[in-house]
Design an enzyme around this catalytic site. Structure first.
Site: not given
Length: 769
Positions: A479, A482, A553
């Site tokens: 995950d 960024e 998400d």
């Protein structure tokens, strides 16, 4: 709930006292220098550089309707670059970029001091690259040299060079003398073109008419959806996102007019496609590097692009044979759900246990302890659980990211990885101190592993080998990636230019762990075969490093700003950008519920999401950030049955997906494709971003709106067999189709192998009469 009918209660429950102005996460893009002129006296010349032909004619001789500079690919007949008649190709500016990081999203404000927009060509010179040039030694080049002039101030010298690169692309290198922080490349475009690419985009597939910022960041919550985004920003400034906020952007444009453009630069850039018949690309660099290539078809363009960006290998066979069930809550819950799935003969590839590290409650819901070691209090009898699952051919998947939280307050911790990394100097630091740069994640802060530091990479690789592979995991969600701040300090990189590269390096580290894993891993059991991982953040090099993507998400809602309606555009745009293996969280992820009021997942929405996901590369569910507020596959016998039904559909498609994955590895073509890829002359097909093809032969028109039972579906030319009834439909044309829950509009191309074999497989499973 009925969102529109209960806004006031939601605002009160969320604790919002006001609305944030504007949309966080969107760059301020209005500052752009004027068009500028192109002048020059060198005589008309034509030079061949490899497979490309560079043509120059003095602007004074061309008139107003002819491009002074053109770059053609004679073999395909494509013009890959041409100047806007009478106007510049290259411009420069002394400019500043102010960046504010807010919970993984970025506000970017551009300010221009001096713009050098009038381009004068002094010479056009052929040559051969040598050592020290921006191109590989020995390749043919053509260089335009001259001056860029401003309204006031001294002009700056520039070089604009084209070269035949070894991989068949046309390289572009632009540089200026003096101080310039931003360069801009500008070229003419057809009036009626569609432009795709730009990485994973959720709001649009064709980006014509838009200005697209290229910065990897959090997708945001709401992404411009009225009220939701403002409420989120009021509670957590910057977390709302906007129409172009995305985890995986790429500075890459693919035109259906027959050409592609890609920047090699990793620094912040903007593609401006708002003006009719021209595109400009501005990048914060003093040396702009790009690639041009012909793209006679969209498939050719993707293949050409992935020659540079890399291609994704086939998934391991164990992951392709059934569903991956996302569960949280511990050993007992996993065994209970697994038993119910076995009762229904549910094809199961794996169980995804993201809370293997332990979970804690925050203001956002259930979140993990980011320390990357097994929480035995949550999963007692772990080794036995893993062994039992493996004995049944079921993989075990986990979760990890490149951020570390201080777990001093957590019980039962053997190693505090944050403290280890801080003491060893493995974390990204503040620009004015040696203290770790701490990112705020809802209610807690985390440090960022510095992937530019080789020692830090080696350390984290060992952590993953020992704690992830060593605990028997066959795969994991890799995950984040960024959130690197532009102003941070790194061991061996400039953060502003490394920001977009960070998720590529994060994927590369995971791939090193996977490729170095032995079949009997360190203390683990990997009898199923090669482990894999899936990422959400990315950039241009991601297809060459990631093994699988997921779309991030999304809200557990129906909307097309941030909900179920964004999934198909995300799959299509990312697929055209080389991300050939991508899939959503089936059910979505983000819910926002306070005191029983807000946005949560309904049973109907869960079922529609399951239908869509069964026709993507991986069929994986997610409980969401507030599991208790959302409909789940294990709620009752009906939801278990619905999940099992589409797990069987997914499993029945395994041989077809295997063939498509081999094509993806060899050519870069995505499994999920836009209709435009195979029906380029069909204008209606080209505009569909709510339907998709799985390969060439399976057409899916997922239902992404509430209470819809008879949607309009567009079928392109040919004969199509309706999957559930077996009836033949003929295209091209629109049809209203029955779409009961459990029977979304799906069609098989008559004459294809899958049309002949899939119905028989589904009958053998009791899914068709």
């Amino acid at each position: 709930m009925d969102w529109d009918g209960d806004r006031r209660r939601f605002l009160q429950a969320a604790g919002a006292t006001g609305l944030a102005a504007g949309l966080a996460g969107c760059a301020s893009l209005s500052d752009s220098p004027g068009s500028g002129t192109l002048t020059g006296r060198p005589p008309a010349v034509t030079y061949d550089v490899g497979a490309y032909r560079v043509l120059w004619a003095p602007p004074d001789e061309t008139g107003n309707d002819v491009s002074a500079l053109r770059v053609r690919h004679p073999e395909s007949g494509a013009t890959v670059l041409r100047s806007v008649p009478g106007e510049n190709v290259l411009a420069a500016a002394r400019a500043t970029l102010d960046v504010t990081e807010r919970r993984g999203t970025f506000d970017l404000e551009e300010t221009t001091d001096t713009a050098f927009v009038d381009q004068r060509v002094r010479s056009v010179t052929p040559g051969t690259a040598t050592h020290g040039d921006p191109f590989p030694s020995g390749v043919e080049t053509v260089t335009l040299s001259g001056l860029l002039e401003a309204e006031d101030g001294e002009p700056v010298e520039y070089d604009l060079a084209f070269a035949a690169l070894p991989d068949g692309h046309c390289g572009v290198h632009a540089s200026v003398g003096g101080e310039a922080e931003r360069l801009r490349l500008r070229y003419r475009t057809p009036a009626d073109e569609c432009v795709y690419g730009f990485g994973e985009q959720y709001s649009h597939v064709d980006l014509t008419g838009h200005e697209v910022p290229i910065v990897t960041q959090e997708q945001g919550i709401g992404r411009g959806r009225p009220l939701v985004t403002q409420v989120v920003n009021a509670a957590a400034p910057g977390a709302g996102g906007g129409p172009f906020s995305t985890y995986a952007p790429m500075p890459y444009a693919l035109s259906d007019a027959g050409y592609g453009v890609c920047l090699e630069n990793t620094s912040y850039s903007v593609f401006d496609l708002r003006r009719r018949r021209e595109t400009s690309v501005r990048c914060y660099t003093d040396a702009l590097e790009a690639r041009l290539f012909p793209a006679p078809t969209l498939a050719d363009g993707v293949e050409r692009f992935t020659e540079y960006a890399g291609r994704m290998p086939p998934l391991p066979s164990w992951l392709n044979r059934g569903a991956v069930v996302g569960l949280q809550g511990g050993t007992e819950k996993v065994r209970e759900v697994w038993a119910e799935l076995r009762k229904r003969d549910t094809p199961l590839a794996g169980v995804w246990l993201q809370d293997w590290v332990g979970a804690r409650e925050t203001s956002f819901g259930s979140q993990l302890w980011w320390n990357w070691e097994l929480d035995e209090a949550t999963y007692p009898g772990w080794d036995e659980l893993v062994s039992d699952l493996h004995d049944a051919g079921v993989g075990v998947l986990g979760y990890v990211n490149p951020y570390l939280a201080d777990v001093s307050e957590k019980a039962g911790v053997d190693r505090n990885l944050f403290r280890e990394a801080r003491e060893a100097g493995y974390l990204v630091t503040e620009s004015e101190s040696d203290e770790p740069y701490m990112l705020t994640i809802t209610d807690f802060d985390v440090g960022i592993v510095d992937l530019s530091n080789d020692a830090a990479r080696d350390w984290f690789r060992v952590v993953m080998r020992e704690n992830v592979l060593g605990n028997g995991f066959d795969g994991w969600m890799a995950d984040f990636g960024e959130g690197l701040p532009f102003e941070a300090d790194l061991a061996d990189a400039d953060a502003a230019s490394y920001h977009n590269q960070y998720p590529v390096e994060w994927a590369a580290l995971n791939r090193e762990v996977v490729e170095n894993a032995s079949e009997d891993g360190p203390g683990g059991d990997h009898r199923l075969g090669r482990p894999t991982f899936f990422t959400r953040a990315g950039f241009t090099g991601s297809p060459g490093e990631s093994t699988l993507f997921w779309t991030g998400d999304q809200l557990v809602s129906w909307d097309d700003d941030d909900g179920l309606g964004t999934v198909v555009p995300a799959l299509l745009s990312s697929g055209l950008s080389g991300i050939s293996l991508n899939h959503p969280d089936a059910g979505g992820y983000t819910s926002v519920v306070r005191s029983g009021v807000g946005i949560s997942r309904s049973r109907e929405e869960l079922l529609r999401w399951l239908e869509l996901s069964a026709f993507t590369p991986v069929y994986r569910t997610h409980e969401g950030n507030q599991p208790g507020e959302n409909a789940q596959i294990y709620d009752d016998a009906g939801t278990y049955d619905a999940f099992a039904r589409f797990a069987k559909v997914y499993a029945a498609l395994a041989p077809y997906r295997e063939r498509l994955m081999r094509v993806a590895a060899g050519r870069g073509l995505p499994l999920v494709r836009p209709l435009a890829m195979h029906y380029p002359d069909d204008d209606i097909a080209a505009g569909r971003d709510d339907q998709f093809l799985l390969g060439r032969d399976v057409l899916v028109a997922p239902v992404t709106a509430r209470n819809v039972r008879d949607p309009f579906v567009y079928l392109p030319e040919g004969e199509w067999r309706h999957l559930w009834s077996g009836e033949i439909r003929r295209g091209p044309g629109w049809r209203r189709e029955l779409a009961r829950l459990g029977e979304p509009p799906v069609f098989l191309r008559v004459g294809s192998d899958v049309a002949a074999s899939l119905p028989d497989r589904l009958r053998s499973l009791g899914l068709l009469d």
